[in-house]
Scaffold this motif. Structure first.
Motif, mmCIF file in Angstrom:
data_model
loop_
_atom_site.group_PDB
_atom_site.id
_atom_site.type_symbol
_atom_site.label_atom_id
_atom_site.label_comp_id
_atom_site.label_asym_id
_atom_site.label_seq_id
_atom_site.Cartn_x
_atom_site.Cartn_y
_atom_site.Cartn_z
ATOM 1 N N LEU A 1 1.038 -1.131 -0.007
ATOM 2 C CA LEU A 1 -0.035 -0.042 -0.040
ATOM 3 C C LEU A 1 0.771 1.235 0.086
ATOM 4 O O LEU A 1 0.515 2.162 -0.647
ATOM 5 C CB LEU A 1 -0.968 0.000 1.202
ATOM 6 C CG LEU A 1 -2.147 0.975 1.442
ATOM 7 C CD1 LEU A 1 -2.727 1.154 0.204
ATOM 8 C CD2 LEU A 1 -2.994 0.637 2.581
ATOM 9 N N ALA A 2 1.914 1.219 0.668
ATOM 10 C CA ALA A 2 2.808 2.492 0.940
ATOM 11 C C ALA A 2 3.812 2.697 -0.369
ATOM 12 O O ALA A 2 4.043 3.628 -0.616
ATOM 13 C CB ALA A 2 3.766 2.191 2.281
ATOM 14 N N SER A 3 3.691 1.688 -1.190
ATOM 15 C CA SER A 3 4.574 1.760 -2.517
ATOM 16 C C SER A 3 3.661 1.416 -3.630
ATOM 17 O O SER A 3 3.658 0.484 -4.166
ATOM 18 C CB SER A 3 5.971 1.178 -2.191
ATOM 19 O OG SER A 3 6.061 0.438 -3.502
ATOM 20 N N GLU B 1 0.212 7.961 -0.438
ATOM 21 C CA GLU B 1 -0.848 7.274 -0.350
ATOM 22 C C GLU B 1 -1.496 7.599 0.995
ATOM 23 O O GLU B 1 -1.128 7.284 2.083
ATOM 24 C CB GLU B 1 -0.587 5.538 -0.251
ATOM 25 C CG GLU B 1 -1.955 4.781 0.060
ATOM 26 C CD GLU B 1 -3.281 4.899 -0.559
ATOM 27 O OE1 GLU B 1 -4.219 5.381 -0.209
ATOM 28 O OE2 GLU B 1 -2.924 4.661 -2.118
ATOM 29 N N THR B 2 -2.932 8.501 0.930
ATOM 30 C CA THR B 2 -3.220 8.939 2.064
ATOM 31 C C THR B 2 -3.622 7.867 3.145
ATOM 32 O O THR B 2 -3.691 8.084 4.174
ATOM 33 C CB THR B 2 -4.401 9.940 1.580
ATOM 34 O OG1 THR B 2 -5.497 9.062 0.853
ATOM 35 C CG2 THR B 2 -4.160 10.972 0.884
ATOM 36 N N GLU C 1 11.111 21.132 -9.610
ATOM 37 C CA GLU C 1 11.986 20.155 -8.715
ATOM 38 C C GLU C 1 11.321 19.014 -8.558
ATOM 39 O O GLU C 1 12.343 18.011 -7.972
ATOM 40 C CB GLU C 1 12.492 21.398 -7.734
ATOM 41 C CG GLU C 1 13.173 22.547 -7.837
ATOM 42 C CD GLU C 1 14.304 22.579 -8.195
ATOM 43 O OE1 GLU C 1 14.958 21.357 -8.143
ATOM 44 O OE2 GLU C 1 14.780 23.339 -9.245
ATOM 45 N N ARG C 2 10.273 18.984 -8.131
ATOM 46 C CA ARG C 2 9.643 17.912 -7.288
ATOM 47 C C ARG C 2 8.269 17.987 -7.260
ATOM 48 O O ARG C 2 7.595 19.038 -7.433
ATOM 49 C CB ARG C 2 10.153 18.223 -5.906
ATOM 50 C CG ARG C 2 9.823 16.864 -5.054
ATOM 51 C CD ARG C 2 10.083 17.358 -3.481
ATOM 52 N NE ARG C 2 9.729 16.388 -2.704
ATOM 53 C CZ ARG C 2 9.614 16.397 -1.324
ATOM 54 N NH1 ARG C 2 9.939 17.706 -0.646
ATOM 55 N NH2 ARG C 2 9.030 15.482 -0.524
ATOM 56 N N LEU C 3 7.708 16.833 -7.654
ATOM 57 C CA LEU C 3 6.043 16.744 -7.904
ATOM 58 C C LEU C 3 5.432 15.739 -6.866
ATOM 59 O O LEU C 3 6.108 14.576 -6.889
ATOM 60 C CB LEU C 3 5.982 16.406 -9.236
ATOM 61 C CG LEU C 3 4.490 17.175 -9.746
ATOM 62 C CD1 LEU C 3 4.665 18.566 -9.709
ATOM 63 C CD2 LEU C 3 4.724 16.802 -11.373
ATOM 64 N N LEU C 4 4.554 16.036 -6.475
ATOM 65 C CA LEU C 4 3.941 14.988 -5.137
ATOM 66 C C LEU C 4 2.389 14.933 -5.768
ATOM 67 O O LEU C 4 1.711 15.797 -6.387
ATOM 68 C CB LEU C 4 3.746 15.521 -4.011
ATOM 69 C CG LEU C 4 4.945 15.334 -3.046
ATOM 70 C CD1 LEU C 4 5.872 16.636 -3.609
ATOM 71 C CD2 LEU C 4 4.770 15.405 -1.514
ATOM 72 N N ALA C 5 1.983 13.610 -5.634
ATOM 73 C CA ALA C 5 0.509 13.342 -6.134
ATOM 74 C C ALA C 5 -0.171 12.560 -4.944
ATOM 75 O O ALA C 5 0.416 11.484 -4.525
ATOM 76 C CB ALA C 5 0.267 13.070 -7.442
ATOM 77 N N ALA C 6 -1.481 12.745 -4.873
ATOM 78 C CA ALA C 6 -2.290 11.813 -3.779
ATOM 79 C C ALA C 6 -3.771 12.153 -4.193
ATOM 80 O O ALA C 6 -4.198 12.854 -5.085
ATOM 81 C CB ALA C 6 -1.920 12.459 -2.465
ATOM 82 N N SER C 7 -4.323 11.195 -3.763
ATOM 83 C CA SER C 7 -5.915 11.101 -3.842
ATOM 84 C C SER C 7 -6.488 10.895 -2.503
ATOM 85 O O SER C 7 -6.346 10.497 -1.579
ATOM 86 C CB SER C 7 -6.310 9.877 -4.638
ATOM 87 O OG SER C 7 -7.742 9.607 -4.642
ATOM 88 N N SER C 8 -7.726 11.981 -2.611
ATOM 89 C CA SER C 8 -8.188 12.176 -1.114
ATOM 90 C C SER C 8 -9.650 11.362 -1.353
ATOM 91 O O SER C 8 -10.527 11.845 -2.363
ATOM 92 C CB SER C 8 -8.222 13.395 -0.879
ATOM 93 O OG SER C 8 -7.981 13.606 0.549
#
Lengths: 684, 684
Positions: free
Chosen positions: A158-160, B626-627, B408-415
């Motif tokens: 899940l974490a990766s 991963e939220t 520089e850096r990119l983050l992605a998540a789903s809520s």
């Protein structure tokens, strides 16, 4: 502990231990490895070709080796059976389960203990040679374009959030050094199910051409097959092969169902020309036939259809085009332009075949408008391009494809022999099928005949022949009959049946304004008519003329070696072919049958990836000779009509092409001498 | 004499003539060429990007240029209109037939006479930029993966049996410098017919990715289209684009027919889990919908379906998998493993679409189990990875996809926002469709409301509003209603509807044990209930928490720029979003709508081949958060429930993340002050 872990642990321990000399035979590669290294790892490090599908887990048994015990003075090694660690539980389990011959060890679990000479048997090599049964035949290299790899994949976390595919590719890179693989969308579909099927997270993948994953199976899977197809106008034949061993597991043939659109090639092309859009129907039925054969071959060999991963095809230009769904109209008239003359790689699904959805197909290249992928197959099987000796290869059908040359230079042409050699346009002719006369002997004294019939091994004057139903004469039968009648003095050099012999034998009968020879009285009566002789004269004249044209182009007056390919070439007796003048003069012992060379070529392209680039390269450089535009062809043709071939054309070729020696020595117009020779031959 | 011959003859004569200086603008490339060289040839020699499909035959008109008259001191040129030879008959014919703007010349027929400065307008460049209407939007580069090439092919000759394909490849090599092309088997099928269609021996081919011929048309053909699809759970939308100009010619949307298997994503996944094999049915219906849209778009734009050569797709992970025929079960539960997270190239025929049989499809990569190819499309359209400034991009649906970062850096998540923002689980909620309230204003003094409804531009207190049927409240409507109720003091910070106001306004009514606000009395009565407020609190809490989590990970306490993508993001008023605390605090003028960014991303990937490798590279390096496994997410979530967002969570983040300035300055719990600000805003 899995064998892999076993080996890895041992390997870890081994780093600090002293090194041992390992020599592999037959490659001769040698080097020092840490004691405790597995034989498989040692082989990989030293670049030795040692097979494995399971990646060193003691499952596949592909990495079997033998310790070469005794003194190896050359390497300074006194090698004992104890040079490798004793058999492991994994090895014992494998031996109990699948059997392991005396002295054989699994290279992935046997660890190097002392200096050792290790023999890698032929069957444990990835690249191997299959020696063909036929004498004179090239051996086949087995190096399939598709290979299987077993891997263990990390479960998702899940974490990766890496995808299943990404982790599969990681495993293939880590365990097999396979980089930048892509995946066929059809193989993707079941990836997730297959990875999770118990025992989860281990799968076997098929990798095509070192670049694309085309199929996936849960767990270890060790079955990969291919089918080589020869799509002929009359018969479609397939050979199902094990892609690992290269062996043929099943062969089958079916009548080409296109026959209902026309008996021969040109009538089918005419049908297409007259019925717009009908080429789709012809494509549909020939693909249907290939599909049916595929199912039949799998059933016969007990093979899952989803384990069929690779297909190859040969066929004449019209069959080639129709198989691919290309309208063959252009092949029906000058300038006989092919749509393509390169090999074609496609998905088996594009041909609608019931095999693994990721399976690929390779269609060998056509050479010219009348010289097809079947001839490319013949070249691959006969390999004149790899030989110093000049070979003449003849594949006889409705057209005769003729290839002449050696590694320096290769020429190809097609000669319009017509269908007489296939038994068509012959009064009592029929296809080569049970009931057809295929062998004929005529006594030069009595003019009585003996025959042999397809489906029965006995001659007609032998006891086993009773009750055999004789239905007609096939191509090889009519050729032998005419050659024998010529040797018996019934047919003259110009092809005339000598009616004056009617008084001597009831077999010679009046037939309208000419005469005929009755090969079988009764029901059905089978005759060799004057027109039959003319048809064979036309056919053999065309074939001979084509051969002469290529020889003239090549600049030789005599070929050292002739190979007769195809069904007709297999059945015909070389001596009769020479007597009749079908092929140019040659020592009879150097005129041999090549069997179904086109099909063999398809088989070679199936199991050996390098054969594909090889044949494409050869086809590119073959000199294509179009008989229709060669004025010399007509000349050769007219001159080649006589039986036996009279000496005139040789003389007329002038200084460049000298009179062949054997011809003058062995072929005479003296009937008595000829009869004598025939009798001698029969007696010997 | 054809323009090509014209030009070649002139070129031949030119070899001995003196050379002229040619300067191209805007590239600035310059060099000397023989006088009499065509402008197109000069451009090619100097490496100037000047388009052409017909290869210099004066047919396509792609190579139009302008002479830049006047003194060019920098280049030492005094340039006149006579620097190029006068218009040729070919040019005049082109002008008469298709029109040629004043001063424009066809680069293939205009020859260099004297030193000249030539301007290549934007539309004559192969690689060009399309500036998007939206402010803030990146311009789109047009460089399609498929290009058309017109060629003249040598006719076949009996004496030289080269295939049609071989001669076509020769022509492409000779005229276009295209080497080692392969051909799609489907394009092969009509090759021979197309080559022979009158006027024979000239065809246009489509070459995909510089490597494969995928389609062929007889004669000159200058139409190549593509369709970008956004496959949403609710709606499937398509944009048909001209691959030459990059322009959208038609757009259309259809309800996703999978809705009959479940309203939202997870119910569809459940359906698949409960009904073995039903994923095939879901795949079939969504592909059917895409096929129907394809036909509709072609009809609308007046485009032949066989001229559609390229397709791109974005969609959330479940839609992505179902479109590809992959069972989405794994996406229904932890660890939410994707089958693949790379871009996928396949044949359009594998998706069963009614376009050119050689057309290809490209499916953008998914990023993580809940962050799909639609988010990849959003990234491509918004391009945070190309900017120095940190951007927060939010795409709200049943899940909210959140992207944060810069080059520089990119983050992605789903809520997991749930469906409240889409109007579901809201007492009077409905989809954003005609009849739905989308805008709400509440007078803080009288507590009376005004609304605006989808399908009508007038507010409810304006004359144009009469007879509008109001059916429900959509997502943006409920968000505005709650924000306005909060600003009016009806809803407290903790989300409670203040029942004590029931005496002041008849709009506040008792509703079981809580209170509700009546947005519309009558038929149907539309209320904002206490439960509706709770649902929106949950949704906005999740969204806010997701944003906070990414900001925390990134190490910033305030984002300079927020982009709201998707239908909800387009309709929502940024100020209301800030008031409600949907997104973290930001200057309101820097919170803007990104429109249908996912669809725009699909469009970019459609017309610009390099965008595909670009997004694949970006997706690989995006940090996927991963939220569900982040303990901080729950904490942020609980703290983000209040309206407006209380200041506590900021304080509790401690030293690393300081208290945002604006929050304390502008958001107060003083109702009077808040009402005052709202009134000011309305007045301005």
């Amino acid at each position: 502990m899995s064998p892999r872990q076993e080996s890895e642990t041992k390997r870890g321990e081994a780093e600090a231990t002293p090194r041992a000399l390992v020599v592999f035979t037959p490659s001769g590669r040698r080097g020092r490895v840490a004691r405790g290294t597995s034989v498989l790892d040692a082989a990989r490090r030293l670049g030795v070709d040692l097979d494995s599908v399971c990646g060193g887990r003691g499952i596949c048994g592909r990495c079997q080796v033998t310790v070469s015990e005794g003194e190896h003075a050359k390497h300074g090694i006194m090698c004992t059976g104890a040079a490798l660690t004793p058999p492991t539980p994994t090895e014992e389990a494998y031996a109990a389960d699948r059997g392991l011959a005396e002295g054989r060890r699994l290279g992935c679990t046997a660890l190097v203990g002392e200096d050792v000479v290790i023999d890698v048997p032929q069957e444990s090599q990835v690249y191997r040679q299959v020696v063909r049964k036929e004498a004179d035949a090239r051996s086949i290299a087995v190096d399939p374009v598709v290979r299987l790899y077993f891997v263990e994949v990390e479960p998702p976390q899940l974490a990766s959030p890496r995808s299943d595919l990404a982790r599969l590719l990681d495993a293939l890179e880590r365990e097999w050094d396979l980089h930048e693989l892509s995946i066929d969308p059809v193989a993707l579909r079941n990836l997730q199910h297959d990875l999770r099927a118990e025992p989860a997270w281990s799968v076997t993948v098929a990798v095509h051409d070192g670049s694309t994953i085309t199929a996936i199976w849960p767990e270890f899977h060790d079955a990969a097959y291919g089918i080589a197809f020869d799509v002929g106008s009359t018969t479609v034949a397939g050979h199902l092969c094990d892609l690992h061993t290269g062996n043929v597991l099943a062969s089958a043939g079916e009548m080409n169902p296109q026959i209902r659109f026309g008996e021969d090639l040109m009538s089918r092309v005419s049908y297409v020309m007259l019925n717009a859009g009908s080429e789709k129907e012809l494509t549909r039925v020939v693909r249907g036939c290939v599909a049916k054969l595929t199912a039949e071959l799998c059933r016969e060999a007990g093979v899952e259809r989803t384990d069929v991963l690779e297909l190859t095809f040969v066929g004449n230009p019209v069959m080639h085009h129709l198989l691919l769904g290309i309208d063959p109209t252009e092949l029906g008239g000058a300038p006989f332009a092919l749509a393509l003359d390169t090999g074609l790689r496609l998905h088996a699904s594009e041909l609608g075949l019931p095999v693994n959805p990721g399976a690929r197909a390779y269609v060998l290249p056509c050479i010219a408008g009348h010289v097809g992928a079947d001839t490319a197959g013949v070249i691959l099987a006969e390999a004149p391009h790899l030989s110093d000796e000049v070979t003449l290869v003849v594949d006889v059908g409705t057209n005769a494809e003729i290839v002449l040359g050696n590694r320096e230079r290769l020429l190809a042409a097609s000669s319009p022999t017509g269908p007489a050699f296939e038994g068509a346009q012959i009064s009592s002719g029929q296809r080569a099928a049970p009931g057809a006369i295929e062998r004929v002997r005529i006594d030069p004294e009595t003019l009585e005949s003996r025959v042999r019939v397809i489906g029965c091994d006995a001659w007609s004057d032998e006891p086993g022949f009773a009750d055999v139903r004789v239905t007609g004469i096939c191509g090889s039968g009519i050729v032998e009959a005419i050659a024998e009648l010529h040797l018996a003095g019934v047919i003259a050099t110009d092809g005339t049946i000598d009616g004056s012999l009617a008084g001597r034998s009831g077999r010679i009968v009046r037939d309208g304004r000419t005469y005929a020879y009755v090969l079988q009285a009764g029901e059905p009566e089978l005759r060799v008519t004057q027109n039959d002789v003319r048809q064979i004269q036309l056919a053999k004249g065309a074939l001979h003329a084509g051969c002469m044209l290529l020889m003239e182009r090549y600049g030789i007056d005599r070929v050292p070696r002739i190979r007769l390919a195809g069904a007709f070439g297999t059945h015909i007796d070389p001596v009769h072919a020479l007597v009749l003048g079908l092929v140019p003069d040659c020592e009879p012992e150097h005129v041999t049958s090549a069997g179904n060379a086109a099909g063999t070529g398809a088989r070679i392209a199936l199991v050996d990836r390098s054969a594909r680039t090889e044949i494409e390269e050869v086809v590119r450089r073959v000199e294509k000779v179009e008989t229709a535009v060669e004025p010399r062809f007509q000349e050769h043709f007219v001159n080649a009509m006589a039986i036996p071939h009279d000496v005139d054309p040789y003389l007329r070729l002038g200084a460049q092409v000298a009179l062949p020696r054997r011809w003058t020595a062995t072929v005479t117009t003296d009937r008595a001498a000829r009869r004598r020779r025939a009798a001698e031959r029969r007696a010997s």
